[in-house]
Design a protein around this motif. Structure first.
Motif, PDB file in Angstrom:
ATOM      1  N   CYS A  49       0.877  -1.163   0.000  1.00 36.79           N
ATOM      2  CA  CYS A  49       0.000   0.000   0.000  1.00 36.79           C
ATOM      3  C   CYS A  49       0.919   1.220   0.000  1.00 36.79           C
ATOM      4  CB  CYS A  49      -0.866  -0.010   1.254  1.00 36.79           C
ATOM      5  SG  CYS A  49      -1.674   1.577   1.604  1.00 36.79           S
TER       6      CYS A  49
ATOM      7  N   CYS B 171       0.488   2.619   4.056  1.00 37.69           N
ATOM      8  CA  CYS B 171       0.708   1.838   5.275  1.00 37.69           C
ATOM      9  C   CYS B 171       1.448   0.546   4.959  1.00 37.69           C
ATOM     10  CB  CYS B 171      -0.632   1.520   5.952  1.00 37.69           C
ATOM     11  SG  CYS B 171      -1.555   0.206   5.147  1.00 37.69           S
TER      12      CYS B 171
ATOM     13  N   PRO C 161      -1.435  -4.213   4.287  1.00 39.43           N
ATOM     14  CA  PRO C 161      -1.811  -5.160   3.232  1.00 39.43           C
ATOM     15  C   PRO C 161      -0.704  -5.348   2.188  1.00 39.43           C
ATOM     16  CG  PRO C 161      -2.863  -3.048   2.857  1.00 39.43           C
ATOM     17  CD  PRO C 161      -2.044  -2.895   4.101  1.00 39.43           C
TER      18      PRO C 161
ATOM     19  N   HIS D 239      -9.826   0.362   0.551  1.00 38.41           N
ATOM     20  CA  HIS D 239      -8.677   0.535   1.439  1.00 38.41           C
ATOM     21  C   HIS D 239      -8.416   2.000   1.800  1.00 38.41           C
ATOM     22  CE1 HIS D 239      -5.257  -0.659   3.744  1.00 38.41           C
ATOM     23  NE2 HIS D 239      -4.484   0.183   3.082  1.00 38.41           N
TER      24      HIS D 239
ATOM     25  N   CYS E 207      -7.211   2.221   5.516  1.00 39.10           N
ATOM     26  CA  CYS E 207      -5.753   2.321   5.600  1.00 39.10           C
ATOM     27  C   CYS E 207      -5.294   2.737   7.002  1.00 39.10           C
ATOM     28  CB  CYS E 207      -5.262   3.318   4.563  1.00 39.10           C
ATOM     29  SG  CYS E 207      -3.479   3.353   4.427  1.00 39.10           S
ATOM     30  N   GLY E 208      -4.394   1.955   7.569  1.00 35.86           N
ATOM     31  CA  GLY E 208      -3.850   2.271   8.887  1.00 35.86           C
ATOM     32  C   GLY E 208      -4.762   1.853  10.039  1.00 35.86           C
TER      33      GLY E 208
HETATM   34 ZN   LIG Z   1      -2.809   1.281   3.583  1.00 39.07          ZN
END
Ligand SMILES: [Zn+2]
Ligand SMILES: [Zn+2]
Ligand SMILES: [Zn+2]
Ligand SMILES: [Zn+2]
Length: 722
Positions: A293, A296, A299, A315, A319-320
């Motif tokens: 990603c 982050c 994934p 996502h 995210c995070g």
């Molecule tokens: Zn992410």
């Protein structure tokens, strides 16, 4: 699951919270509210719940999954060490970790891609190496060493047979060498390599006209079916007035065994956290050279296409924050379902949902998910939905794209929208209890066993229309996320197509099945195995005594075949326990060469076959031990004969198309091959039949590409059979 920080897990929070709320009678009040939205709203108004949710969300956000350039460059250095020592696999792993934690901008990402492309090239993964070269170039690989990576690109293209393209790359490589400001000596040496490659390529180009790689597309057919999308046109969706059946699937034409019935992509799905390091976050393909990603480190993806699609669909909002989403288990799929639907769509249908006239339509995929059945709601679900609604408000831009997530929402209209979305999350949460599918992968363990491993949880709106039966008519296979449903037996027009939700009549006794279904799905099963009194005793057959009059099975002191009464004698039970216990305890099956081993087993087998029903599981076990003992002594024909008897029991117990029968047939055919190798004269017809049967069973259960099918095809070709 460890959350990586010292905090109460969500189920624990829920339990303590529920106890507290019982004192003020809130669970009862929430239970009396009719709408999902109203329930969530009531929960979010409660100050205790609000505080717990706020604390939990901030606890979960304490662990950061930020990019780290220093760590990335350290990992790359460690990878370089391994690469120098020709440990390509080790280097590959470290370069991947370096890519995952390298910041989106800055040199680490491009350098890590560049180095991984070298390791992949040395592992012979030319396609993946080429992808990494492209990524390195895209992430601004340093100009002064760009020529090196262009050389690698050309080498990859050469190995992949794209000669013309390779020549083009080498031409641009020359410009790169000029830009690199190398010493004259170095420049000459590099150009020598480049020119040698160009010559080789031109030779290859003259010999072949570009060999295009065939892009094998997904061969699964896409069905056109007006009443049930993604299902075979031979199926139709029916509705019944009876509450228990609801909607169900029937056949409109006859279906052959093995025929494909559904080929469906999930509406939404979520990869299980334990698969994060090995499978693509978006398409669940096994990872070779993972892509990160941009923001982050959680994934991993198989390709840039998956990175982009995943980001667009969900996502960007997750995210995070995956720690929190993992901690709520199946709730993650409920919130994912809302995310992939998109705020715009949800706002558009808000009025019709509130007016209760948002109806099932084949043209509106969300309506098909929305109208899936849902089961009794629990207080815990409501609080979880309240948590998720708050999460979407405070930690993502899903509900309020223009506000920064930390801005409070005090506005009444805002609250209305948050509760509406929370209500949808709650609805999906309640639906998932009965409608979630596991996406599985077949994995071979070290001892060669094949196991079904859970990869992800998903919603398949069409396949969900199949009702449960303890006698299933279908088998599920997966190709990535795509669900392929096949018939395990032939079906006549008008037959119902059913799926077993778990309790199968060959694996669970009648009462156990009823309890499982009532607990999880809130219904009593009346399938053919449950409705028929005789069939209810199916599992008891394998513990039954033999009828002295007709050899049938004696269950509850009555023969199921001739109806004669037979008293159970405790002496018999003791004797059986004695024989079986002795055989198992003295570990007799593991002492080949013991002189009287075979005699003792033969004696036990004779005695047990006299008092036990022919498919009794104890008898089958002793027979299996005896067959192994014969085989150890080279008595293959005796072993084969006994294995055929065991095969009869396994078929009876697990069904003729079961994987268990497949394995028993493998045992049997191995013994027949051993006989042939011994020079015994045999009619090969039974052997060929057994091999073909086993191959078809493995193809049906594990798919045409499984190793057993290949192995059996090879054996058949030894016998000159197609
Ligand atoms: Zn992410
Ligand atoms: Zn993917
Ligand atoms: Zn049943
Ligand atoms: Zn009888």
């Amino acid at each position: 699951m460890s959350l990586g920080f010292d905090a109460e897990t969500w189920p624990v929070v829920l339990d303590t919270l529920t106890e507290k709320l019982k004192k003020i009678n809130l669970p009862h009040q929430i239970n009396n509210i009719k709408t999902f939205e109203g329930k969530v709203s009531k929960a979010r108004e409660n100050i205790t719940i609000r505080q717990k949710i706020a604390t939990y969300i901030s606890k979960c956000s304490e662990v950061h999954h930020f990019k780290n350039g220093t760590a990335a460059s350290r990992l790359r250095d460690q990878g370089n060490e391994k690469f120098k020592r020709k440990d390509n696999a080790g280097a590959l792993k470290l370069y991947t970790e370096s890519i995952i934690c390298a910041p989106e901008y800055g040199p680490e990402l491009s350098l890590a891609y560049g180095n991984r492309s070298a390791a992949l090239f040395h592992c012979g993964e030319y396609r993946a190496a080429l992808d990494d070269v492209q990524m390195a170039l895209k992430c601004k690989y340093p100009k002064n060493i760009e020529y090196k990576i262009l050389q690698r690109k050309a080498q990859c293209l050469l190995r992949l047979g794209s000669y013309a393209e390779a020549v083009e790359v080498l031409n641009s490589c020359q410009a790169g060498v000029d830009a690199a400001k190398l010493s004259d000596e170095k420049k000459i040496s590099v150009m020598k390599d480049v020119n040698a490659m160009v010559l080789e390529l031109e030779g290859l180009l003259n010999r072949t006209n570009s060999t295009e790689r065939d892009q094998t597309n997904d061969p699964s057919p896409l069905f056109v079916n007006s009443s049930l999308p993604n299902a075979s046109p031979k199926l139709a969706l029916k509705s019944s007035e009876e509450k228990i059946k609801g909607r169900f699937v029937i056949t409109s034409q006859s279906i052959e065994e093995g025929e494909l019935l559904f080929s469906e992509e999930p509406y939404s799905s979520v990869l299980l956290p334990e698969q994060y390091s090995t499978h693509c976050h978006h398409c669940y393909r096994k990872l070779e050279a993972p892509m990160p990603c941009k923001k982050c480190t959680q994934p991993r993806y198989c390709s840039n296409a998956c990175v982009e699609e995943g980001w667009q669909e969900y996502h960007q909002y997750e995210c995070g924050q995956l720690d929190l989403l993992h901690s709520i288990g199946i709730g993650h799929l409920a919130v994912r379902t809302v995310l992939v639907t998109g705020l715009e769509k949800l706002v558009n249908i808000k009025q019709s949902i509130k007016g209760e006239n948002f109806e099932y339509s084949n043209d509106d995929e969300y309506s098909r998910v929305f109208s899936l059945t849902h089961h009794v709601d629990k207080m815990q679900y409501t609080v979880t939905a309240a948590l998720l609604a708050t999460f979407l408000t405070k930690k993502s831009k899903f509900i309020f794209p223009t506000k920064s997530p930390s801005q409070q929402t005090e506005d009444d209209t805002d609250e209305d929208l948050v509760n509406y979305i929370g209500g949808l999350v709650l609805r999906h949460l309640c639906q998932l209890v009965g409608n979630a599918h596991a996406i599985t992968e077949l994995r071979e363990s070290e001892n060669g066993d094949v196991q079904q491993v859970r990869l992800a949880t998903a919603i398949y709106p069409s396949a969900s229309m199949m009702n449960h039966s303890c006698v299933t008519t279908i088998i599920n296979q997966f190709k990535g996320r795509r669900l392929l449903v096949r018939a395990t037996r032939s079906l006549q027009p008008g037959d119902q197509v059913t799926n077993c939700y778990g309790p199968h009549y060959r694996r669970h006794a009648y009462q156990e099945r009823q309890d499982m279904l009532l607990n999880q799905y809130k219904f009593r099963c009346m399938c053919e195995a449950c409705a028929d009194l005789k069939e209810r005793n199916f599992m008891k057959k394998f513990e039954a005594r033999r009828c002295n009059f007709c050899d049938g099975s004696v269950i509850d002191e009555t023969c199921t075949t001739c109806d004669k009464q037979m008293k159970t004698s405790e002496d018999y039970d003791a004797e059986i326990d004695g024989i079986v216990g002795e055989l198992l305890n003295c570990g007799i099956q593991d002492t080949p060469g013991e002189r009287n081993r075979i005699q003792r087993l033969e004696k036990s087998e004779r005695r047990l076959s006299n008092i036990l029903y022919k498919h009794n599981s104890h008898l089958a076990r002793v027979r299996d031990m005896l067959a192994r003992a014969y085989s150890d002594e080279g008595e293959y024909s005796l072993a084969a004969e006994l294995t055929r008897k065991c095969l009869g029991t396994v078929s009876e117990r697990y069904g003729t198309k079961s994987i268990e029968v497949g394995h028993e047939l493998l045992k049997y055919t191995d013994l027949v091959f051993a006989q042939l190798n011994n020079g015994e004269q045999l009619d090969p017809i039974l052997l060929i039949q057994s091999l073909t049967e086993a191959r078809d069973i493995f193809a049906l259960n594990y798919g045409e590409n499984c190793k057993f099918v290949a192995e059996l095809n090879q054996k058949l070709s030894l016998l000159n059979q197609p």
